[in-house]
Design an enzyme around this catalytic site. Structure first.
Site, short mmCIF file in Angstrom:
data_model
loop_
_atom_site.label_atom_id
_atom_site.label_comp_id
_atom_site.label_asym_id
_atom_site.label_seq_id
_atom_site.Cartn_x
_atom_site.Cartn_y
_atom_site.Cartn_z
N THR A 176 27.50 38.28 -9.04
CA THR A 176 27.87 37.80 -10.37
C THR A 176 29.19 38.41 -10.84
O THR A 176 29.54 39.53 -10.48
CB THR A 176 26.77 38.13 -11.41
N ALA A 179 28.02 38.68 -17.22
CA ALA A 179 26.63 38.64 -17.70
C ALA A 179 26.24 37.18 -17.94
O ALA A 179 27.08 36.35 -18.32
CB ALA A 179 26.51 39.45 -18.98
N ASN A 180 24.99 36.87 -17.71
CA ASN A 180 24.40 35.54 -17.93
C ASN A 180 24.83 34.46 -16.94
O ASN A 180 24.46 33.30 -17.11
CB ASN A 180 24.62 35.06 -19.37
N GLY A 202 18.70 45.37 -12.11
CA GLY A 202 17.64 46.01 -12.89
C GLY A 202 16.87 45.02 -13.74
O GLY A 202 16.88 43.81 -13.50
N ASP A 203 16.24 45.56 -14.78
CA ASP A 203 15.42 44.72 -15.65
C ASP A 203 16.26 43.65 -16.36
O ASP A 203 15.76 42.57 -16.65
CB ASP A 203 14.72 45.59 -16.69
N GLY A 204 17.50 43.97 -16.64
CA GLY A 204 18.38 43.02 -17.33
C GLY A 204 18.65 41.81 -16.44
O GLY A 204 18.66 40.67 -16.89
N SER A 246 18.80 50.53 -13.72
CA SER A 246 18.62 51.86 -14.31
C SER A 246 17.15 52.18 -14.51
O SER A 246 16.72 53.31 -14.31
CB SER A 246 19.29 51.92 -15.68
C1 16C Z 1 9.52 64.38 -23.85
C2 16C Z 1 9.65 63.37 -22.76
C3 16C Z 1 9.37 62.02 -23.25
C4 16C Z 1 9.46 60.99 -22.20
C5 16C Z 1 9.06 59.68 -22.78
C6 16C Z 1 8.98 58.65 -21.78
C7 16C Z 1 8.59 57.33 -22.35
C8 16C Z 1 9.10 56.32 -21.46
C9 16C Z 1 8.64 54.95 -21.79
C10 16C Z 1 9.58 54.00 -21.15
C11 16C Z 1 9.13 52.62 -21.34
C12 16C Z 1 10.06 51.70 -20.66
C13 16C Z 1 9.61 50.32 -20.81
C14 16C Z 1 10.61 49.41 -20.19
C15 16C Z 1 11.60 48.89 -20.83
C16 16C Z 1 12.58 48.00 -20.17
O1 16C Z 1 12.26 46.67 -20.42
C17 16C Z 1 13.95 48.23 -20.75
C18 16C Z 1 14.98 47.54 -19.86
O2 16C Z 1 15.14 48.23 -18.68
N1 16C Z 1 14.28 49.61 -20.79
C19 16C Z 1 14.55 50.20 -21.92
O3 16C Z 1 14.59 49.63 -22.96
C20 16C Z 1 14.82 51.65 -21.83
C21 16C Z 1 13.93 52.39 -22.77
C22 16C Z 1 14.03 53.83 -22.43
C23 16C Z 1 13.23 54.66 -23.32
C24 16C Z 1 13.45 56.08 -22.92
C25 16C Z 1 12.87 57.01 -23.88
C26 16C Z 1 13.24 58.41 -23.50
C27 16C Z 1 12.72 59.32 -24.55
C28 16C Z 1 13.18 60.70 -24.39
C29 16C Z 1 12.74 61.49 -25.59
C30 16C Z 1 13.16 62.87 -25.48
C31 16C Z 1 12.73 63.69 -26.64
C32 16C Z 1 13.28 65.07 -26.49
C33 16C Z 1 12.96 65.90 -27.66
C34 16C Z 1 13.63 67.21 -27.62
N1 ATP Z 2 28.98 40.81 -13.15
C1 ATP Z 2 28.48 41.27 -14.27
N2 ATP Z 2 29.27 41.89 -15.17
C2 ATP Z 2 28.76 42.41 -16.30
N3 ATP Z 2 27.44 42.34 -16.64
C3 ATP Z 2 26.62 41.75 -15.77
C4 ATP Z 2 27.09 41.18 -14.55
N4 ATP Z 2 26.03 40.66 -13.90
C5 ATP Z 2 24.95 40.88 -14.67
N5 ATP Z 2 25.30 41.52 -15.79
C6 ATP Z 2 24.44 41.99 -16.90
O1 ATP Z 2 24.24 43.39 -16.76
C7 ATP Z 2 23.07 43.76 -17.47
C8 ATP Z 2 22.44 44.97 -16.84
O2 ATP Z 2 22.18 44.72 -15.53
P1 ATP Z 2 20.96 45.31 -14.70
O3 ATP Z 2 19.72 45.01 -15.34
O4 ATP Z 2 21.16 44.81 -13.31
O5 ATP Z 2 21.25 46.87 -14.66
P2 ATP Z 2 20.87 48.08 -15.60
O6 ATP Z 2 21.11 47.78 -17.01
O7 ATP Z 2 21.56 49.24 -15.03
O8 ATP Z 2 19.35 48.28 -15.32
P3 ATP Z 2 18.09 48.15 -16.26
O9 ATP Z 2 18.17 46.78 -16.88
O10 ATP Z 2 16.96 48.30 -15.29
O11 ATP Z 2 18.17 49.23 -17.27
C9 ATP Z 2 22.18 42.55 -17.39
O12 ATP Z 2 21.68 42.27 -18.67
C10 ATP Z 2 23.04 41.42 -16.89
O13 ATP Z 2 23.02 40.31 -17.76
#
Ligand code: 16C
Ligand code: ATP
Ligand code: CA
Length: 598
Positions: A176, A179-180, A202-204, A246
């Protein structure tokens, strides 16, 4: 029919798929048998009392080649006319963590004659065709060169493409440029001849494919995606995910490991895992689809913050998570939900959705009752909403740290059991997690429990409900800025409970949930410290994180569409149950093919 040659007896039975003869592997003689579903070989060494059998399901044979063949690090063929090589799925231990790594197993067999060799290759190839109807022949592959650690191209070309070639899969690869692009391609371009779509990212990236395929399928079926009551048409093309992002949550939650070779092998053998999808609507327009996280409050704020720090790569989430945690926000809202049938399952039943999950299988019959092959994507799709009596909506109002809806466990490396450990991939429901406002240490405890097997729902300020639909709106009397008042809150306010008026009558468990949460002196000190750290005014409204994208709307309606898409996956394999049947082969052949690029 049977043949005798040089004292070697081999025969064909009724079926063309059955064959038995002696074969040699590294100068040792084996009795090899191909029965309907399995290819087995047992050592025939008299001294060896422990006659071990290696058994490979035909459905897990990756390829059969004439001669002595290697494919890694580079393909090499020694074209001997009495030999053949079988490549198959081989499970490797994953260092004790859940999910099994798959690698390419390889055994080179020698026969007494070329005729016998040709019989074996012919029969094995025929068995493959018969027993693996969903194996893809042609795939459309999208690589995001910028996802995760930016290794998408390298991962595909060095680890995945040689395996596809071995399995006879032809692929059309698009790297690609924006994006999109993948989504738009799927919405508009000719997809004739493709069995599936693979995303390397990744998820995106997965989300782009999801939107493209769902949108295309509804366009072709003449269905309106904007209407939340419409029964959407399941997508005919399978989706494969080669993880290179990621978070890679969808891959982790459907395969159990983040490993490009494992995922490539699931694609090759045509595994099929249905997946529930939430549609998200604002008034009468579709906003987006979600599978892993539709989250307001904490997860929305983390995403918004992380977008400013994309340059940090995967670390941006931990950094932003810490910043947002320290900002100590909660948000007012009204949440309404349509409970799922509690007899079928519960988010707190401590079960896990694993490969072959019986809850999901029963749901297939419920969601597709008129189909002879339950789960067939094409035959008479039953309306999940219009034919059922919908049930009663439940309404709660208050202040929340976060409101999350997930269609599946959303397990990921950061949280190995996920946001909702007992959620199911394909049961037609989602889990709604309400985290009421609480003191900062309580919320930290909630977050921290995601990293272990401790129950994050066993906290007085947390509720979880299995649902079919959710509505979120802002309270009519929402204050513009409530942050400054937090220090002076009463205990009730601290828990997030206001005088809740249930719109449809059914009041939530305020009494149970509100019990025993008097903050301790230590907690109060921590609150003061944390509120000192975050000194800017917090907004009164958060944003929705929809699978890693910020939604443009705050007031939304989301509905779960059971089994709307299918992935090339099989759910998480229970290591203990699966390992035993291949244990013998693991002992014998320790070498694994394929490495991951970390
Ligand atoms: C103390 C440790 C806490 C660890 C907490 C872990 C909870 C993790 C839950 C993750 C859930 C992810 C669900 C998936 C979402 C994906 O569709 C989406 C796209 O990739 N990712 C995110 O939005 C990315 C979302 C990322 C969220 C990360 C949250 C990290 C929290 C860290 C908090 C630290 C507190 C420290 C206090 C001193
Ligand atoms: N060539 C490109 N240039 C810029 N953005 C792109 C390209 N191809 C795809 N994307 C966009 O990049 C975004 C992130 O991509 P991707 O999900 O692969 O990786 P990430 O963000 O590192 O991982 P995750 O979504 O797991 O956190 C997607 O929403 C997608 O739409
Ligand atoms: Ca589900």
């Amino acid at each position: 029919m049977s043949f005798v040659r040089k004292g070697e007896r081999y025969f064909r039975m009724e079926s063309d798929l059955t064959l038995e003869s002696s074969l040699w592997v590294e100068n040792k003689r084996y009795r090899a048998v191909l029965t309907g579903w399995h290819f087995r070989w047992t050592e025939l060494d008299k001294k060896n009392r422990d006659k071990r059998t290696i058994s490979v399901p035909v459905s897990e044979v990756v390829g059969v080649e004439e001669g002595r063949v290697e494919i890694l690090p580079q393909k090499s063929v020694e074209d001997t006319d009495k030999d053949f090589t079988v490549f198959y799925v081989k499970r490797c231990s994953n260092g004790g963590s859940h999910g099994l790594l798959w690698r390419l197993g390889r055994t080179q067999f020698s026969c007494l004659s070329r005729v016998l060799r040709d019989q074996w290759t012919k029969h094995l190839k025929a068995a493959l065709k018969t027993h693996s109807p969903l194996r893809p022949k042609r795939l459309l592959v999208f690589i995001n060169p910028f996802g995760g650690k930016k290794k998408g191209r390298e991962i595909y070309h060095s680890l995945v493409s040689p395996l596809f070639e071995l399995a006879g899969i032809s692929s059309h690869v698009i790297v690609t440029e924006r994006a999109n692009q993948a989504r738009d391609h799927l919405l508009k371009k000719d997809l004739t001849g493709f069995n599936g779509v693979v995303c390397v990212g990744g998820d995106g990236m997965f989300s782009e494919i999801l939107h493209g395929l769902i949108g295309r399928t509804q366009q072709e079926a003449g269905l309106c995606e904007d209407d939340p009551t419409v029964t959407l048409q399941p997508c005919p093309l399978h989706i494969g995910i080669i993880p290179a992002g990621s978070t890679d949550c969808v891959c982790f939650a459907t395969v159990g490991v983040i490993d490009p070779v494992t995922s490539a092998l699931h694609i090759i053998i045509g595994d099929s895992q249905p997946l529930d999808v939430c549609s998200v609507h604002q008034t009468s327009a579709l906003v987006r689809y979600s599978v892993s996280l539709l989250g307001y409050g904490f997860y929305g704020d983390v995403l918004a913050e992380s977008e400013k720090h994309r340059w940090m790569g995967p670390l941006r989430y931990d950094y932003s998570g810490t910043v947002v945690y320290l900002s100590n926000r909660s948000y007012a809202g009204v949440v309404q939900y349509l409970p799922a049938d509690p007899v079928l399952s519960s988010p707190r039943d401590r079960t896990r959705c694993l490969a072959g999950c019986s809850v999901c299988s029963r749901s297939t019959e419920r969601l597709f009752p008129n189909s002879s092959d339950s789960g067939s994507l094409y035959s008479s799709y039953h309306s999940q909403y219009n034919n059922d009596s919908e049930g009663e909506w439940v309404s709660v109002e208050g202040r929340f740290r976060c409101v999350s809806l997930t269609c599946m466990s959303s397990s990921n490396p950061r949280s190995p059991l996920g946001l909702s450990p007992s959620a199911h991939l394909a049961d037609g429901t989602g889990d709604l997690i309400l985290v009421w406002d609480t003191h900062p240490l309580g919320f930290l405890k909630f977050l921290y429990r995601h990293t272990s097997s401790q129950d994050q729902f066993d906290l007085p300020f947390v509720e979880v409900h299995r649902v079919k639909a959710v509505r979120f709106s802002l309270p009519p009397d929402k204050e513009e800025d409530s942050f400054a008042e937090r220090e002076g809150q009463s205990n009730d306010e601290e828990r997030g409970y206001t005088d809740t008026a249930s719109r449809n009558g059914s009041q939530q468990h305020l009494a149970e949930k509100g019990a025993a949460r008097e903050p301790t002196k230590r907690q109060k000190t921590a609150n003061s410290f944390l509120c000192g750290v975050c000194c800017s005014k917090a907004p009164a409204v958060s944003v929705w994180n929809c699978d890693g994208e910020i939604l443009p709307s705050t007031e939304i309606l989301s509905r779960v569409h059971g089994q709307l898409v299918r992935l090339y996956a099989r759910g998480i394999e229970d290591g203990a149950a699966v390992q035993d049947y291949r244990e013998e082969s693991d002992k014998r052949e320790r070498s694994c093919y394929g490495t991951s690029l970390n």
